[in-house]
Design an enzyme around this catalytic site. Structure first.
Site, PDB file in Angstrom:
ATOM      1  N   HIS A 124       0.867  -1.182   0.000  1.00 50.67           N
ATOM      2  CA  HIS A 124       0.000   0.000   0.000  1.00 50.67           C
ATOM      3  C   HIS A 124       0.909   1.240   0.000  1.00 50.67           C
ATOM      4  O   HIS A 124       2.015   1.194   0.547  1.00 50.67           O
ATOM      5  CB  HIS A 124      -0.841  -0.048   1.288  1.00 50.67           C
ATOM      6  N   ASP A 201       3.287  -4.127   8.000  1.00 50.86           N
ATOM      7  CA  ASP A 201       1.996  -3.447   7.872  1.00 50.86           C
ATOM      8  C   ASP A 201       0.919  -4.526   8.008  1.00 50.86           C
ATOM      9  O   ASP A 201       0.744  -5.346   7.105  1.00 50.86           O
ATOM     10  CB  ASP A 201       1.943  -2.757   6.505  1.00 50.86           C
ATOM     11  N   GLN A 204      -4.365  -5.286   6.853  1.00 50.19           N
ATOM     12  CA  GLN A 204      -5.338  -6.218   6.273  1.00 50.19           C
ATOM     13  C   GLN A 204      -5.239  -7.607   6.903  1.00 50.19           C
ATOM     14  O   GLN A 204      -5.941  -8.526   6.466  1.00 50.19           O
ATOM     15  CB  GLN A 204      -5.129  -6.329   4.754  1.00 50.19           C
ATOM     16  N   LYS A 227     -10.549  -0.914  10.136  1.00 56.92           N
ATOM     17  CA  LYS A 227     -10.667  -2.121   9.299  1.00 56.92           C
ATOM     18  C   LYS A 227     -10.924  -3.341  10.180  1.00 56.92           C
ATOM     19  O   LYS A 227     -11.044  -4.455   9.703  1.00 56.92           O
ATOM     20  CB  LYS A 227      -9.384  -2.317   8.489  1.00 56.92           C
ATOM     21  N   CYS A 365      -4.629   2.182  -3.867  1.00 50.66           N
ATOM     22  CA  CYS A 365      -3.421   2.729  -3.231  1.00 50.66           C
ATOM     23  C   CYS A 365      -2.250   1.760  -3.381  1.00 50.66           C
ATOM     24  O   CYS A 365      -1.440   1.604  -2.450  1.00 50.66           O
ATOM     25  CB  CYS A 365      -3.649   3.059  -1.752  1.00 50.66           C
TER      26      CYS A 365
HETATM   27  N1  PMP Z   1      -1.833  -0.593   4.571  1.00 55.96           N
HETATM   28  C1  PMP Z   1      -2.771  -1.371   4.030  1.00 55.96           C
HETATM   29  C2  PMP Z   1      -2.395  -2.764   3.607  1.00 55.96           C
HETATM   30  C3  PMP Z   1      -4.071  -0.904   3.871  1.00 55.96           C
HETATM   31  O1  PMP Z   1      -4.998  -1.679   3.323  1.00 55.96           O
HETATM   32  C4  PMP Z   1      -4.385   0.411   4.282  1.00 55.96           C
HETATM   33  C5  PMP Z   1      -5.783   0.968   4.127  1.00 55.96           C
HETATM   34  N2  PMP Z   1      -6.317   0.782   2.854  1.00 55.96           N
HETATM   35  C6  PMP Z   1      -3.371   1.183   4.850  1.00 55.96           C
HETATM   36  C7  PMP Z   1      -2.106   0.659   4.977  1.00 55.96           C
HETATM   37  C8  PMP Z   1      -3.633   2.572   5.334  1.00 55.96           C
HETATM   38  O2  PMP Z   1      -4.511   2.521   6.416  1.00 55.96           O
HETATM   39  P1  PMP Z   1      -5.122   3.862   7.037  1.00 55.96           P
HETATM   40  O3  PMP Z   1      -5.692   4.626   5.875  1.00 55.96           O
HETATM   41  O4  PMP Z   1      -6.167   3.384   7.976  1.00 55.96           O
HETATM   42  O5  PMP Z   1      -4.011   4.587   7.696  1.00 55.96           O
END
Ligand code: PMP
Length: 420
Positions: A124, A201, A204, A227, A365
Site C-alpha cells: 500500500h 503493515d 489487512q 478495518k 493505493c
Molecule cells: N496498509 C494497508 C495494507 C491498507 O490496506 C491500508 C488501508 N487501505 C493502509 C495501509 C492505510 O490505512 P489507514 O488509511 O487506515 O491509515
C-alpha cells in the site's frame, strides 16, 4: 447453524439493514473499512453521552474514569495481540500514521546515505511513500521485492536482496489489492538474520485472523482500528522496547513531556513520548469494544466462513463471461480482485452500486503493483464475517446481468427491476 451461516454476526451490524438505491445493501468494501458492531457504537455513544473528559491530566472523577478506560483499552489491545508490555503500544490515527512515525523518528536517526530499504511490489502507498520521503532526506536507497505471477512473494529474489544487507525491510502481512497472505513469520526471521530492522503493515491481517506479534521476529507492527470493526481515526504501532526507548519523539506538545522550561524540555517515557496532544479517547475505547466483541466470537468459525465466501465468490463469478481473478496465490483472505473483459472498472463498480453492491474500483493505493501487473486498476470485492453466500452469488448474478445486457442490449430499466 452451519459454519457458513453468518446470521449470528449479521444481527450485530445495524448498517446491514440499510438500502442503497432502493436495494438491500451488499457491503463488499470491507478492505476499505468494515461496518461496526453494536457494542462499538454503544461504547462510543456511552463515552460521548456520559463519560466525556480529557485524559491523564484532569483532577476530577470523569477525567480519572476516562483515563482508566483509555489505558485499559491499550491493555486490552496489547493482550489481544500477544504483547507483554503495553507501553510499547502507541496509539496513532491508523496504519499510515504509525508507519510515518517509524520513518520519521527511527528512520531519520538510523539511516544513512547508501543504506538499503527493501519494500514490496504490492505494498500500500502508506508503506511506500513514507520510505521514499525518508530516502530523499537521508540518501538511503529503495529496493523492491518482486512478486511471482500468482501474487506470492518471489522468495529467491527476496533472499538475494537480503544478502545485500538492507538496513530496513518493510513488509505487508496481507496485500490490500490482491488478498495474498505473505509468510511474514519466515520473512521477518530471514530479514532479522540478515541484520535488518523489520516493519510489518498488518492493516489487512488483523481483521481476518489472530496475530500474535510476540511470535514474529519483527521490530514494528502497524494497523488501523477501522478495518477491524472499530472507529476511524484510531490505530496503533507496536515497537520493540529497545528501539522505541532510543527513538526521539516525532511530534511535540502537551502529553509527551516530563518537564518544560525555556532552558529545555525533558520527555515522558513510553508510550506517551509518541502521543503528543489530546488523543482519540473515544476511538481507543471503541476499538477496545471491537476487540472485546471479536474475543467473544468463534474466530475459527469466522475464518472458515470467510474462506467459504472466497471460494463461493470465485466459483460463482468464474461462470460470468469475461471475469478474470487477478491473484491465485495459495493463501488468501476473503478478497477477490478482478477484471471484467471489455468493461471499465469504474463502469462495473457503478453498475454494482446501482444494484446495492458496494465494491472498490481503481488502484487500491497500490499503483506500483498495478504497474507491475500492467493494469490501470482492478475491481475489488472484499468480504467480512457478516457477508453471506447469497451475497457472493448476487455479485456474480449482477455481473452476469451486465455482460448479458451488453450482449442482448436488454433495456437497462428492465434489468434494474428484475430480481437478482
Ligand atoms: N496498509 C494497508 C495494507 C491498507 O490496506 C491500508 C488501508 N487501505 C493502509 C495501509 C492505510 O490505512 P489507514 O488509511 O487506515 O491509515
Amino acid at each position: 447453524m452451519s459454519q457458513s451461516d453468518p446470521k449470528r454476526w449479521r444481527r450485530d451490524f445495524p448498517q446491514l439493514s440499510v438500502r442503497v438505491h432502493g436495494q438491500p445493501l451488499v457491503y463488499l468494501d470491507n478492505a476499505a473499512t468494515t461496518l461496526k458492531p453494536r457494542p462499538v457504537i454503544d461504547a462510543l455513544n456511552r463515552f460521548y453521552k456520559t463519560g466525556n473528559a480529557n485524559v491523564h491530566r484532569g483532577s476530577h472523577a470523569l477525567s480519572a474514569q476516562a483515563t482508566l478506560a483509555f489505558e485499559q483499552a491499550r491493555e486490552r489491545l496489547a493482550r489481544w495481540l500477544g504483547i507483554d508490555d503495553s507501553r510499547c503500544l502507541i496509539w496513532t490515527r491508523g496504519t499510515t500514521e504509525a508507519i510515518n512515525l517509524v520513518a520519521y523518528s527511527w528512520g531519520q536517526h538510523n539511516l544513512r546515505a547508501g543504506d538499503r530499504i527493501l519494500l514490496m511490489q504490492s505494498s500500500h502507498h502508506a508503506n511506500i511513500v513514507p520510505w521514499q520521503r525518508l530516502a530523499e532526506i537521508t540518501g538511503a536507497l529503495i529496493e523492491v521485492i518482486p512478486l511471482q505471477a500468482d501474487g506470492d512473494i518471489d522468495l529467491d529474489a527476496y533472499r538475494q536482496l537480503l544478502s545485500r544487507q538492507p538496513a530496513l525491510v518493510a513488509l505487508s502481512h496481507v496485500s490490500n489489492a490482491l488478498g495474498t497472505i505473505y509468510p511474514v513469520a519466515t520473512l521477518c526471521q530471514e530479514a532479522r538474520d540478515a541484520g535488518a530492522t523489520v516493519l510489518v503493515d498488518g492493516a489487512q491481517a488483523v481483521p481476518h485472523f489472530d496475530v500474535d506479534i510476540s511470535s514474529l521476529a519483527c521490530d514494528f507492527y502497524a494497523f488501523s482500528g477501522h478495518k477491524l470493526f472499530g472507529p476511524t481515526g484510531i490505530g496503533a504501532l507496536w515497537g520493540r522496547r529497545e528501539l522505541l526507548d532510543a527513538m526521539p519523539p516525532w511530534q511535540a506538545g502537551g502529553e509527551m513531556i516530563e518537564r518544560v522550561s525555556f532552558d529545555g524540555t525533558t520527555y515522558a517515557g513510553l508510550p506517551f513520548k509518541f502521543e503528543a496532544g489530546t488523543p482519540h479517547i473515544a476511538g481507543a475505547i471503541g476499538l477496545a469494544a471491537a476487540i472485546e466483541y471479536l474475543s467473544t466470537q468463534d474466530r475459527v468459525a469466522m475464518e472458515t466462513h470467510e474462506q467459504s465466501l472466497l471460494t463461493h465468490a470465485l466459483e460463482s463469478c468464474a461462470q460470468v463471461p469475461g471475469f478474470k481473478a487477478i491473484a491465485s496465490g495459495h493463501q488468501r483472505v476473503s478478497l477477490v480482485s478482478f477484471e471484467l473483459a471489455g468493461h471499465h472498472q469504474q463502469d462495473v463498480a457503478h453498475w454494482l452500486d446501482r444494484h446495492g453492491i458496494a465494491v472498490r474500483a481503481g488502484h487500491h493505493c497500490a499503483m506500483p503493483l498495478m504497474q507491475a501487473l500492467g493494469l490501470p486498476g482492478t475491481l475489488r470485492a472484499s468480504f467480512a464475517c457478516y457477508n453471506s453466500l447469497d451475497e457472493a452469488e448476487r455479485l456474480a448474478r449482477v455481473l452476469d446481468a451486465l455482460v448479458q445486457s451488453q450482449k442482448n442490449t436488454v433495456p437497462v430499466a428492465e434489468l434494474e427491476q428484475s430480481d437478482y
